[in-house]
Design a protein around this motif. Structure first.
Motif, short mmCIF file in Angstrom:
data_model
loop_
_atom_site.label_atom_id
_atom_site.label_comp_id
_atom_site.label_asym_id
_atom_site.label_seq_id
_atom_site.Cartn_x
_atom_site.Cartn_y
_atom_site.Cartn_z
N GLY A 128 0.99 -1.21 0.08
CA GLY A 128 0.11 -0.05 -0.01
C GLY A 128 0.77 1.33 0.00
N THR A 129 0.23 2.31 -0.46
CA THR A 129 0.93 3.64 -0.43
C THR A 129 0.29 4.48 0.61
N GLY A 130 1.22 5.26 1.54
CA GLY A 130 0.71 6.05 2.46
C GLY A 130 1.33 7.53 2.51
N SER A 131 0.15 8.43 2.87
CA SER A 131 0.44 9.99 2.85
C SER A 131 -0.39 10.66 3.83
N GLN A 132 0.10 11.84 4.42
CA GLN A 132 -0.64 12.72 5.39
C GLN A 132 -1.77 13.32 4.59
N MET A 133 -2.96 13.44 4.96
CA MET A 133 -3.91 14.11 4.18
C MET A 133 -4.60 14.95 5.34
N PHE A 134 -4.78 16.15 4.63
CA PHE A 134 -5.77 17.20 5.44
C PHE A 134 -6.89 17.57 4.65
N VAL A 135 -8.04 17.51 5.33
CA VAL A 135 -9.41 17.82 4.56
C VAL A 135 -10.10 19.05 5.31
N GLU A 136 -10.54 19.90 4.53
CA GLU A 136 -11.40 21.13 5.17
C GLU A 136 -12.85 21.12 4.21
N ILE A 137 -13.77 20.76 4.57
CA ILE A 137 -15.08 20.49 4.02
C ILE A 137 -15.75 21.87 4.28
N ASN A 138 -16.08 22.65 3.25
CA ASN A 138 -16.53 23.91 3.11
C ASN A 138 -18.10 24.15 3.22
N TYR A 139 -18.57 23.01 3.42
CA TYR A 139 -20.23 23.20 3.85
C TYR A 139 -20.35 22.07 4.90
N PRO A 140 -21.46 22.50 5.78
CA PRO A 140 -21.68 21.35 7.03
C PRO A 140 -21.92 20.05 6.55
N TYR A 141 -20.96 18.93 6.91
CA TYR A 141 -21.01 17.65 6.24
C TYR A 141 -22.16 17.06 6.76
N ASP A 142 -22.93 16.35 6.31
CA ASP A 142 -23.79 15.50 6.30
C ASP A 142 -23.98 14.43 5.32
N SER A 143 -23.81 13.13 5.69
CA SER A 143 -23.73 12.08 4.73
C SER A 143 -25.00 11.84 4.24
N ASN A 144 -26.29 12.17 5.22
CA ASN A 144 -27.47 11.97 4.42
C ASN A 144 -27.99 13.26 3.73
N ASP A 145 -27.27 14.46 3.67
CA ASP A 145 -27.68 15.32 3.12
C ASP A 145 -28.07 15.25 1.45
N THR A 146 -29.34 15.36 0.94
CA THR A 146 -29.51 15.19 -0.42
C THR A 146 -29.46 16.55 -1.00
N ALA A 147 -29.34 17.60 -0.30
CA ALA A 147 -29.28 19.01 -1.05
C ALA A 147 -28.19 19.12 -2.15
N ASP A 148 -28.29 19.88 -3.13
CA ASP A 148 -27.39 19.83 -4.16
C ASP A 148 -26.17 21.06 -3.55
N ASN A 149 -25.16 20.19 -3.43
CA ASN A 149 -23.89 20.91 -3.05
C ASN A 149 -22.87 21.13 -4.17
N SER A 150 -23.46 21.30 -5.39
CA SER A 150 -22.42 21.15 -6.48
C SER A 150 -21.48 22.18 -6.50
N ASP A 151 -22.08 23.63 -5.93
CA ASP A 151 -21.29 24.85 -5.90
C ASP A 151 -20.22 24.69 -4.55
N ASP A 152 -20.36 23.89 -3.79
CA ASP A 152 -19.49 23.76 -2.69
C ASP A 152 -18.54 23.02 -2.90
N THR A 153 -17.29 22.99 -2.03
CA THR A 153 -16.23 22.07 -2.50
C THR A 153 -15.80 21.46 -1.15
N ALA A 154 -14.95 20.59 -1.29
CA ALA A 154 -14.25 19.88 -0.09
C ALA A 154 -12.80 20.11 -0.37
N ASP A 155 -12.04 20.97 0.17
CA ASP A 155 -10.59 20.96 -0.31
C ASP A 155 -9.64 20.12 0.33
N ALA A 156 -9.11 19.11 -0.48
CA ALA A 156 -8.30 18.00 -0.01
C ALA A 156 -6.85 18.33 0.00
#
Length: 215
Positions: A128-156
């Motif tokens: 396997g390959t390993g690396s350090q990852m930092f994520v900032e999700i720019n909208y309140p994260y909800d895995s059950n959210d069905t709203a259109d977040n296409s204009d929002d981003t999750a910076d990885a």
């Protein structure tokens, strides 16, 4: 006296040459894709000699198995300001099919000269390959959210500093080059998978962040 010095120089020269030749001529001095199978996750040892314990997170739709390490989870859970949105973890990706394994190895080897440093190891086969990852999700994260977040981003953000491990948990090679992961469909799925996992971990382990340090 001069004869002794000459002999010492000769012995040291021969010894140094033998070490160099044994290192360069080491069989399998490149990452290999042959004999693909996924063993149980081994303890891994990073470049600092720390022994780390992989923890399975889940598998993406393209059959990439995702791990973090227990040490990385512990560090995040001890962070009192964790908001369920931003996280910083060491992530290990393990190809789950022979084709994906070969593609991963091919991507590593492509342009590796001058970038990847190969290390002596029992096996040159990739686990396997390993690396350090930092994520900032720019909208309140909800895995059950069905709203259109296409204009929002999750910076990885991740270090393109990659470590390559074999099934013995040894580092077979590494590269050092900071970089940015572009947001894409596969990256989005990976972020959601990891975020769901770590939020569940956080909910189950809400503790006073100082209690384990102050007795």
């Amino acid at each position: 006296m001069n004869r002794i010095l000459v002999m010492l120089k000769r012995v040291l020269g021969i010894g140094l040459l033998a070490v160099i030749l044994s290192f360069v001529a080491m069989p399998g001095f490149n990452v290999e894709a042959k004999g693909h199978k996924i063993p149980a996750s081994p303890e891994i040892i990073n470049l600092f000699g720390d022994r780390l314990h992989p923890v399975y997170i889940g598998t993406t739709s393209d059959h990439m198995h995702v791990y973090t390490t227990q040490e990385s989870i512990d560090n995040l859970l001890a962070y009192k300001d964790y908001d369920g949105v931003e996280w910083d973890l060491y992530i290990i990706l393990v190809p789950g099919t022979e084709e994906l394994h070969k593609d991963t190895v091919s991507a590593i080897r492509e342009g590796a000269e001058g970038i990847v440093t190969w290390l002596p190891a029992k096996s040159r086969n990739l686990w396997g390959t390993g690396s350090q990852m930092f994520v900032e999700i720019n909208y309140p994260y909800d895995s059950n959210d069905t709203a259109d977040n296409s204009d929002d981003t999750a910076d990885a953000w991740a270090t393109a500093d990659m470590e390559y491990y074999n099934s013995y948990g040894e580092i077979i090679g590494f590269r050092r080059e900071d970089g940015y992961i572009n947001e894409g469909e596969s990256t989005s799925e990976l972020i959601e998978l990891i975020t769901d996992f770590i939020n569940k971990q956080y909910d189950e382990h809400k503790i006073d962040p100082y209690s384990s340090y102050i007795q």
